[in-house]
Design a protein around this motif. Structure first.
Motif, PDB file in Angstrom:
ATOM      1  N   HIS A  36       0.830  -1.212   0.000  1.00 14.94           N
ATOM      2  CA  HIS A  36       0.000   0.000   0.000  1.00 14.94           C
ATOM      3  C   HIS A  36       0.867   1.266   0.000  1.00 14.94           C
ATOM      4  O   HIS A  36       1.810   1.387   0.761  1.00 14.94           O
ATOM      5  N   GLY A  37       0.542   2.209  -0.893  1.00 15.98           N
ATOM      6  CA  GLY A  37       1.237   3.490  -0.928  1.00 15.98           C
ATOM      7  C   GLY A  37       1.758   3.838  -2.309  1.00 15.98           C
ATOM      8  O   GLY A  37       1.336   3.272  -3.314  1.00 15.98           O
ATOM      9  N   ASN A  38       2.682   4.784  -2.329  1.00 13.44           N
ATOM     10  CA  ASN A  38       3.253   5.297  -3.577  1.00 13.44           C
ATOM     11  C   ASN A  38       4.671   4.777  -3.757  1.00 13.44           C
ATOM     12  O   ASN A  38       5.489   4.864  -2.837  1.00 13.44           O
ATOM     13  N   TRP A  39       4.954   4.293  -4.957  1.00 10.08           N
ATOM     14  CA  TRP A  39       6.250   3.692  -5.281  1.00 10.08           C
ATOM     15  C   TRP A  39       6.771   4.270  -6.596  1.00 10.08           C
ATOM     16  O   TRP A  39       5.999   4.719  -7.437  1.00 10.08           O
ATOM     17  N   VAL A  40       8.084   4.197  -6.769  1.00  2.48           N
ATOM     18  CA  VAL A  40       8.734   4.544  -8.034  1.00  2.48           C
ATOM     19  C   VAL A  40       9.470   3.303  -8.524  1.00  2.48           C
ATOM     20  O   VAL A  40      10.202   2.665  -7.750  1.00  2.48           O
ATOM     21  N   LEU A  41       9.264   2.956  -9.787  1.00  2.36           N
ATOM     22  CA  LEU A  41      10.007   1.845 -10.387  1.00  2.36           C
ATOM     23  C   LEU A  41      11.382   2.384 -10.742  1.00  2.36           C
ATOM     24  O   LEU A  41      11.565   3.061 -11.751  1.00  2.36           O
ATOM     25  N   GLN A  42      12.339   2.123  -9.859  1.00  2.00           N
ATOM     26  CA  GLN A  42      13.661   2.749  -9.962  1.00  2.00           C
ATOM     27  C   GLN A  42      14.535   2.122 -11.041  1.00  2.00           C
ATOM     28  O   GLN A  42      15.172   2.828 -11.814  1.00  2.00           O
ATOM     29  N   THR A  43      14.587   0.796 -11.084  1.00  2.00           N
ATOM     30  CA  THR A  43      15.409   0.124 -12.099  1.00  2.00           C
ATOM     31  C   THR A  43      14.697  -1.127 -12.597  1.00  2.00           C
ATOM     32  O   THR A  43      13.866  -1.707 -11.905  1.00  2.00           O
ATOM     33  N   ILE A  44      15.067  -1.508 -13.810  1.00  2.00           N
ATOM     34  CA  ILE A  44      14.628  -2.784 -14.381  1.00  2.00           C
ATOM     35  C   ILE A  44      15.886  -3.475 -14.874  1.00  2.00           C
ATOM     36  O   ILE A  44      16.658  -2.893 -15.641  1.00  2.00           O
ATOM     37  N   THR A  45      16.102  -4.699 -14.416  1.00  2.00           N
ATOM     38  CA  THR A  45      17.253  -5.470 -14.868  1.00  2.00           C
ATOM     39  C   THR A  45      16.750  -6.759 -15.513  1.00  2.00           C
ATOM     40  O   THR A  45      15.586  -7.139 -15.341  1.00  2.00           O
ATOM     41  N   THR A  46      17.630  -7.397 -16.257  1.00  2.00           N
ATOM     42  CA  THR A  46      17.261  -8.647 -16.912  1.00  2.00           C
ATOM     43  C   THR A  46      18.265  -9.731 -16.563  1.00  2.00           C
ATOM     44  O   THR A  46      19.418  -9.448 -16.224  1.00  2.00           O
ATOM     45  N   GLU A  47      17.810 -10.965 -16.663  1.00  2.00           N
ATOM     46  CA  GLU A  47      18.685 -12.132 -16.537  1.00  2.00           C
ATOM     47  C   GLU A  47      18.422 -13.018 -17.740  1.00  2.00           C
ATOM     48  O   GLU A  47      17.268 -13.205 -18.132  1.00  2.00           O
ATOM     49  N   GLY A  48      19.493 -13.530 -18.342  1.00  2.00           N
ATOM     50  CA  GLY A  48      19.335 -14.435 -19.472  1.00  2.00           C
ATOM     51  C   GLY A  48      19.103 -13.741 -20.800  1.00  2.00           C
ATOM     52  O   GLY A  48      18.763 -14.382 -21.782  1.00  2.00           O
ATOM     53  N   ILE A  49      19.268 -12.418 -20.829  1.00  2.00           N
ATOM     54  CA  ILE A  49      19.106 -11.659 -22.069  1.00  2.00           C
ATOM     55  C   ILE A  49      20.440 -10.994 -22.371  1.00  2.00           C
ATOM     56  O   ILE A  49      20.934 -10.201 -21.577  1.00  2.00           O
ATOM     57  N   THR A  50      21.015 -11.337 -23.521  1.00  2.00           N
ATOM     58  CA  THR A  50      22.294 -10.744 -23.899  1.00  2.00           C
ATOM     59  C   THR A  50      22.062  -9.666 -24.949  1.00  2.00           C
ATOM     60  O   THR A  50      21.127  -9.733 -25.735  1.00  2.00           O
ATOM     61  N   GLY A  51      22.917  -8.671 -24.930  1.00  2.00           N
ATOM     62  CA  GLY A  51      22.793  -7.580 -25.882  1.00  2.00           C
ATOM     63  C   GLY A  51      21.709  -6.603 -25.473  1.00  2.00           C
ATOM     64  O   GLY A  51      21.162  -6.654 -24.380  1.00  2.00           O
ATOM     65  N   VAL A  52      21.389  -5.710 -26.383  1.00  2.00           N
ATOM     66  CA  VAL A  52      20.358  -4.710 -26.126  1.00  2.00           C
ATOM     67  C   VAL A  52      19.029  -5.252 -26.634  1.00  2.00           C
ATOM     68  O   VAL A  52      18.914  -5.643 -27.787  1.00  2.00           O
ATOM     69  N   ALA A  53      18.067  -5.284 -25.750  1.00  2.00           N
ATOM     70  CA  ALA A  53      16.750  -5.809 -26.130  1.00  2.00           C
ATOM     71  C   ALA A  53      15.703  -4.737 -25.924  1.00  2.00           C
ATOM     72  O   ALA A  53      15.668  -4.086 -24.895  1.00  2.00           O
ATOM     73  N   LYS A  54      14.871  -4.556 -26.933  1.00  2.00           N
ATOM     74  CA  LYS A  54      13.710  -3.674 -26.789  1.00  2.00           C
ATOM     75  C   LYS A  54      12.513  -4.594 -26.584  1.00  2.00           C
ATOM     76  O   LYS A  54      12.135  -5.327 -27.479  1.00  2.00           O
ATOM     77  N   THR A  55      11.990  -4.548 -25.377  1.00  2.69           N
ATOM     78  CA  THR A  55      10.895  -5.432 -25.026  1.00  2.69           C
ATOM     79  C   THR A  55       9.727  -4.630 -24.493  1.00  2.69           C
ATOM     80  O   THR A  55       9.891  -3.823 -23.583  1.00  2.69           O
ATOM     81  N   LYS A  56       8.564  -4.838 -25.060  1.00  6.58           N
ATOM     82  CA  LYS A  56       7.349  -4.188 -24.586  1.00  6.58           C
ATOM     83  C   LYS A  56       6.839  -4.982 -23.388  1.00  6.58           C
ATOM     84  O   LYS A  56       6.729  -6.210 -23.454  1.00  6.58           O
ATOM     85  N   ILE A  57       6.551  -4.294 -22.284  1.00  7.16           N
ATOM     86  CA  ILE A  57       6.054  -4.983 -21.105  1.00  7.16           C
ATOM     87  C   ILE A  57       4.636  -4.512 -20.774  1.00  7.16           C
ATOM     88  O   ILE A  57       4.252  -3.383 -21.092  1.00  7.16           O
ATOM     89  N   PHE A  58       3.892  -5.390 -20.138  1.00  8.52           N
ATOM     90  CA  PHE A  58       2.522  -5.137 -19.702  1.00  8.52           C
ATOM     91  C   PHE A  58       1.619  -4.664 -20.857  1.00  8.52           C
ATOM     92  O   PHE A  58       0.678  -3.906 -20.641  1.00  8.52           O
ATOM     93  N   ASN A  59       1.937  -5.084 -22.068  1.00  6.53           N
ATOM     94  CA  ASN A  59       1.177  -4.688 -23.262  1.00  6.53           C
ATOM     95  C   ASN A  59       1.043  -3.170 -23.359  1.00  6.53           C
ATOM     96  O   ASN A  59       0.043  -2.657 -23.855  1.00  6.53           O
ATOM     97  N   GLU A  60       2.062  -2.450 -22.912  1.00  9.02           N
ATOM     98  CA  GLU A  60       1.930  -1.001 -22.795  1.00  9.02           C
ATOM     99  C   GLU A  60       3.039  -0.240 -23.514  1.00  9.02           C
ATOM    100  O   GLU A  60       2.761   0.560 -24.386  1.00  9.02           O
ATOM    101  N   ALA A  61       4.284  -0.454 -23.124  1.00  6.51           N
ATOM    102  CA  ALA A  61       5.393   0.337 -23.664  1.00  6.51           C
ATOM    103  C   ALA A  61       6.704  -0.424 -23.469  1.00  6.51           C
ATOM    104  O   ALA A  61       6.766  -1.403 -22.722  1.00  6.51           O
TER     105      ALA A  61
END
Length: 164
Positions: A36-61
């Motif tokens: 409960h409350g207000n949050w900021v999504l500070q970082t997103i990291t990946t595992e098992g993905i090499t190189g630069v990946a453009k991935t759309k998440i949550f069917n949004e962006a």
């Protein structure tokens, strides 16, 4: 067997089953209170993905657009929202309503689950929910993990939130 004794055994069994089922929901309620409350999504990291990946998440962006997004969770009605504001103008401005809960699969880690809602609070995505494993949750930080397949191999996206 005496019918009174059978009745007492049934009452004891059903009372035990009820108490056992309530214990899990108390755990989920505690998790919801922490979220409960207000949050900021500070970082997103990946595992098992090499190189630069453009991935759309949550069917949004693209997932890069979500870095710095602001999330609001209201525990008592299970509603919330997230807002994407990109000062560089590379991502669309999005304010999305969500309905969220804590999913409790048996003998597995608890999961944060949410459904995107339209402006009329109707479910989007054919009412499909997004589920992310709760890896860490305390008063100031939350880490969620989404298992995915990338180029035919298992991979993961890890979302690191900080409380405002």
């Amino acid at each position: 067997m005496n019918s009174k004794l059978l009745f007492k055994i049934c009452i004891i069994f059903f009372t035990g089953a009820l108490l056992y089922s309530c214990a899990a929901s108390k755990d989920a309620k505690g998790i919801k209170r922490n979220i409960h409350g207000n949050w900021v999504l500070q970082t997103i990291t990946t595992e098992g993905i090499t190189g630069v990946a453009k991935t759309k998440i949550f069917n949004e962006a693209d997932f890069g657009c979500f870095i710095g997004s602001e999330w609001n969770f209201i525990a008592n009605n299970s509603m919330g929202s997230y807002t994407i504001v990109d000062t560089k103008k590379e991502c669309p401005y999005i304010k999305r309503l969500i309905r969220w809960s804590v999913h409790e699969p048996k003998e597995l880690p608890k999961e944060f689950e949410f459904t995107r809602l339209d402006d009329n609070k109707n479910p989007m995505d054919d009412n499909e929910a997004f589920r992310l494993k709760i890896v860490q949750l305390d008063a100031t930080a939350m880490k969620l993990r989404s298992e995915i397949t990338f180029d035919g191999h298992p991979a993961a996206i890890i979302y690191n939130f900080v409380k405002k």
